[in-house]
Design a protein around this motif. Sequence first.
Motif: not given
Length: 226
Positions: A36-48
Amino acid sequence: MSNTVRLVVATHNAGKLTEIRRILTEDLGSDADRIELVTAGQLGLPDPVEDGVSFEQNALIKARDVVRRTGLPAIADDSGLIVDVLGSAPGILSARWCGHHGDDVANYRLLLDQIADIPDANRTARFRCAAAFVVPEAGRDEAPYSIHNENVELGDMRGTIIREPRGEHGFGYDPIFVPYDQPARSGENGGPLTSAEMTPEEKNAISHRSKAIRALTRSIRRALID
């Protein structure tokens, strides 16, 4: 999904998720359904902060950050244009070559000005992508999660820089880059196509990103499926 493993793509770009899903489906076949692919954006993660000095370092920075925050395996990539006569510049500065981030036209116009006097035979270049796959250590149940294993692969798309942009597809330096690998059809001028004149399918078949991510699929299968 049931009986699946979640893999985070360290990006906020939905188009990159679509491209990686296509590559994994082609390379893993029906086994890709178990991821199952998800993006960091979908998880609400910030850009490092990407403060590495190479494509490899920046790809690892992004993937490691996701793993440490989520405890999930992650894949990330970093890419840019390398122009031989400029001593491998713009390289990791490709997206902000004009002095600020994300102005594609200003970036490639500055590059064209910088090599305006260079003969066509010496305007060689390549797009390079580093793709990183990072796996967390098992057993830890709170952040920051530890890293168990990581792998980085490179992919290049070689070609030349033309003198004026052509094409409406793609992004970045695509309108001024003519890959050596070409589809069967010719451009409107009867010559080879720029990356921006290719369809997404034509470009993805030869792209640096596709090559780098395909090189990771063995590691992904071993870690998440086998």
